[in-house]
Design a protein around this motif. Sequence first.
Motif, short mmCIF file in Angstrom:
data_model
loop_
_atom_site.label_atom_id
_atom_site.label_comp_id
_atom_site.label_asym_id
_atom_site.label_seq_id
_atom_site.Cartn_x
_atom_site.Cartn_y
_atom_site.Cartn_z
N SER A 449 0.25 8.08 6.05
CA SER A 449 1.23 8.56 5.07
C SER A 449 0.97 7.88 3.74
O SER A 449 0.96 6.65 3.66
N PHE A 450 0.79 8.65 2.67
CA PHE A 450 0.32 8.16 1.39
C PHE A 450 1.23 8.63 0.25
O PHE A 450 1.85 9.69 0.34
N GLN A 451 1.27 7.85 -0.82
CA GLN A 451 1.87 8.33 -2.06
C GLN A 451 0.78 8.37 -3.13
O GLN A 451 -0.03 7.44 -3.24
N LEU A 452 0.75 9.44 -3.89
CA LEU A 452 -0.29 9.64 -4.90
C LEU A 452 0.35 9.91 -6.25
O LEU A 452 1.18 10.80 -6.38
N HIS A 453 -0.04 9.15 -7.22
CA HIS A 453 0.43 9.34 -8.60
C HIS A 453 -0.79 9.32 -9.51
O HIS A 453 -1.11 8.30 -10.11
N PHE A 481 1.11 13.42 2.35
CA PHE A 481 0.89 12.95 0.98
C PHE A 481 2.11 13.33 0.14
O PHE A 481 2.48 14.51 0.06
N VAL A 482 2.74 12.34 -0.47
CA VAL A 482 3.78 12.59 -1.46
C VAL A 482 3.11 12.45 -2.82
O VAL A 482 2.56 11.39 -3.15
N VAL A 483 3.12 13.52 -3.60
CA VAL A 483 2.30 13.61 -4.80
C VAL A 483 3.16 13.89 -6.02
O VAL A 483 3.98 14.82 -6.00
N LEU A 484 2.97 13.11 -7.08
CA LEU A 484 3.62 13.40 -8.36
C LEU A 484 2.67 14.21 -9.23
O LEU A 484 1.50 13.83 -9.38
N MET A 485 3.16 15.30 -9.76
CA MET A 485 2.35 16.18 -10.60
C MET A 485 3.15 16.59 -11.83
O MET A 485 4.36 16.84 -11.74
N PRO A 486 2.50 16.70 -12.99
CA PRO A 486 3.21 17.22 -14.16
C PRO A 486 3.51 18.70 -13.98
O PRO A 486 2.74 19.43 -13.34
N ASP A 487 4.63 19.15 -14.49
CA ASP A 487 4.98 20.56 -14.39
C ASP A 487 4.38 21.30 -15.58
O ASP A 487 4.99 21.43 -16.64
N TRP A 488 3.18 21.79 -15.38
CA TRP A 488 2.42 22.43 -16.45
C TRP A 488 2.41 23.95 -16.29
O TRP A 488 1.40 24.60 -16.55
N ARG A 489 3.52 24.52 -15.86
CA ARG A 489 3.53 25.97 -15.66
C ARG A 489 3.29 26.73 -16.95
O ARG A 489 2.73 27.83 -16.95
N ALA A 490 3.74 26.15 -18.05
CA ALA A 490 3.54 26.83 -19.34
C ALA A 490 2.06 26.95 -19.68
O ALA A 490 1.69 27.76 -20.53
N ARG A 534 8.63 2.50 -20.46
CA ARG A 534 8.47 3.52 -21.49
C ARG A 534 9.03 4.85 -21.00
O ARG A 534 9.05 5.14 -19.81
N ARG A 535 9.47 5.64 -21.92
CA ARG A 535 10.01 6.96 -21.61
C ARG A 535 8.89 7.85 -21.07
O ARG A 535 7.77 7.84 -21.57
N THR A 536 9.19 8.61 -20.04
CA THR A 536 8.22 9.55 -19.50
C THR A 536 7.87 10.58 -20.57
O THR A 536 8.76 11.22 -21.14
N PRO A 537 6.57 10.76 -20.89
CA PRO A 537 6.20 11.63 -22.01
C PRO A 537 6.24 13.11 -21.69
O PRO A 537 6.07 13.94 -22.58
N PHE A 538 6.45 13.49 -20.41
CA PHE A 538 6.41 14.90 -20.04
C PHE A 538 7.82 15.45 -19.87
O PHE A 538 8.72 14.75 -19.42
N ALA A 539 7.98 16.71 -20.20
CA ALA A 539 9.29 17.34 -20.10
C ALA A 539 9.78 17.35 -18.66
O ALA A 539 10.98 17.18 -18.40
N LYS A 540 8.88 17.53 -17.72
CA LYS A 540 9.26 17.58 -16.31
C LYS A 540 8.06 17.28 -15.45
O LYS A 540 6.93 17.64 -15.79
N PHE A 541 8.29 16.58 -14.33
CA PHE A 541 7.24 16.45 -13.33
C PHE A 541 7.85 16.76 -11.97
O PHE A 541 9.07 16.83 -11.81
N ASN A 542 6.99 17.00 -11.01
CA ASN A 542 7.42 17.41 -9.68
C ASN A 542 6.97 16.42 -8.62
O ASN A 542 5.88 15.84 -8.73
N VAL A 543 7.78 16.25 -7.59
CA VAL A 543 7.41 15.44 -6.44
C VAL A 543 7.09 16.41 -5.30
O VAL A 543 7.98 17.11 -4.80
N TYR A 544 5.83 16.47 -4.90
CA TYR A 544 5.35 17.40 -3.89
C TYR A 544 5.18 16.71 -2.54
O TYR A 544 4.85 15.52 -2.47
N PHE A 545 5.35 17.50 -1.48
CA PHE A 545 5.15 17.01 -0.12
C PHE A 545 4.11 17.90 0.54
O PHE A 545 4.34 19.09 0.77
#
Length: 573
Positions: A449-453, A481-490, A534-545
């Motif tokens: 079981s892993f976390q990935l950022h 894997f628990v993965v943090l990803m930027p929400d780049w849908r735009a 520091r403030r997170t520079p992205f408008a939104k990020f997602n936590v994926y499983f």
Amino acid sequence: MADYKRGKGLEDEEDDGSLDAKKSRVEKQVSLLEVPEEPLEAVPTGRSSVFGRLGKGRNRRHNQRGKVSRSIDLRATLSRKSEVKPYHFNLLNNVEVENAGIFDKTLPNPAVELQRAGAMERLIGVYKQACQVHLDLDAPLPSLSRWVYQQLSEPIGNIEADSVFRSPESISDSTILTDELLREIPGRIPGRAYRDWNIGNNAIKKFVERADAWLNQLRFKHKDDPIDEQLEPAVAILTEARAWLETSQYDDEATQEQLNTLLNKLRDDCSETFRGFVKDEVLQVCQALATQLAEELLTLQDMPKVIEPDNVEAAESLPVLEELPNRSSRVTYKEHEIVLKEGVVKKLRELYAIHNSEMDKEGAFFPLMLYCCAVRYQTIHFTQHGVDFEAALPPAFLSALTTTFETCFDGFASPFNTFTRNFTSGAPDLDVHFGSVGSFFQFEPSKGSFQLHPPFVEQVVDKLALRLEELLSNGTGPLSFVVLMPDWRAYDSTALELLEGSAHYRGHFPVLGSNQSMISGNAPFVVTESEAWRRTPFAKFNVYFMQNEAGSKAWPVTEDKLGVLKRSLGVRS
């Protein structure tokens, strides 16, 4: 004409927009790159300045028209109240590995690290100058940093390869650099503009101002061969934007959706017109970088990379470590010194003792390894320039992951920000002394079981999405894997589509960046705790499983677990 949306380069490619086509494009891009327990230090308590100000009035902002919200970082509060440990090196291991690119332990030459740091500064200087000369543009340093992180995602292929500049020839026509420079022309639309009325309107205003300046430059440059007809599509959209700024932004009937439609027109259609005129200039910037980097590598390649153990006493000098009165530490090599924040040396000394009990039981070489790691990460983080793609996850969230999903291994970490005793990293030749088992892209676990950022760099996260699919499809045991990803849908993100379209996708939840702060990648090198956040520079990020079938049975994703994780991040269900 080429499409300059995120993920496309200078050349046209046939792409029907399907997931298979995008996956094929990413695979093609990736193929081109192939070459006994002691008490743990608690998060400091009683310091309210950094945590408190995140929820104070000066950070009140308009999320939507007429709606005011506070930016409350509950994650920081939870960390402080529960005294969550900033790392945990005694977690029960559940990871089994088929293969990994683990480096042999050698004694690095500190002179090489210092020379490379100077080379990076000179490369940055050339980049700034070339952007001014060829594009009349302040150099967007994050774009060069993204290229560096792409380098770190590649294997160190042979003994002649530099530990950071692993495929230096790619800089001359790097897709990352060309795409990022083209997005600056005439102006970049920030992701937050699509969620915040005031930020969005301000983005339109800045875009129009910069576009007008570019129109004047292009018309002057082509005065002997007028280009008004080619510029007409951009001029029409800019006229619409000016009308919006004069009237619509004050219209009670105007909506965020209408604003976003205009932002898309500016970002895609209007910008496309300008970018068609500056492709040659962009490549000239890249060529200037390539020329400078080639010169720097000639010097680096002539230097011995390691110190032979038998010749340590004959070495010209070795780093010296000392404690300072303010409880920080200083490590010095020749006349170069690095100051490390309180607690950093203690953490790395613990890691070093765990992983070097046979090679260096007394820790004689710890100052050497500490210095070399510090210089390496300052170099790749652009520490002196305020660029930061290595922000660490908050301890409260990492701790919650260990209890909910039994994570015991960090992906995309470093000795400075790892929460666990083993991890994969971008500097495995040095980090092996502190528990790194190599690059994640050469890591083949069969269970665990892993976390990935990962660093939020498009080519890296796309490559990660492909790698996860491969690992989950081939894993013989339970994998999670628990993965943090930027929400780049735009930006039509390939990585998000690959993850959410996978048979191994078990769900995700979003986190608004405006409500979050993270630990800066430069945190080890600052003095006060307030500077470390520091403030997170992205408008939104997602936590994926992401899990294979066995992983979903071993560590099921449940509402109770998600609730714990959300509370650790201050997310309101």
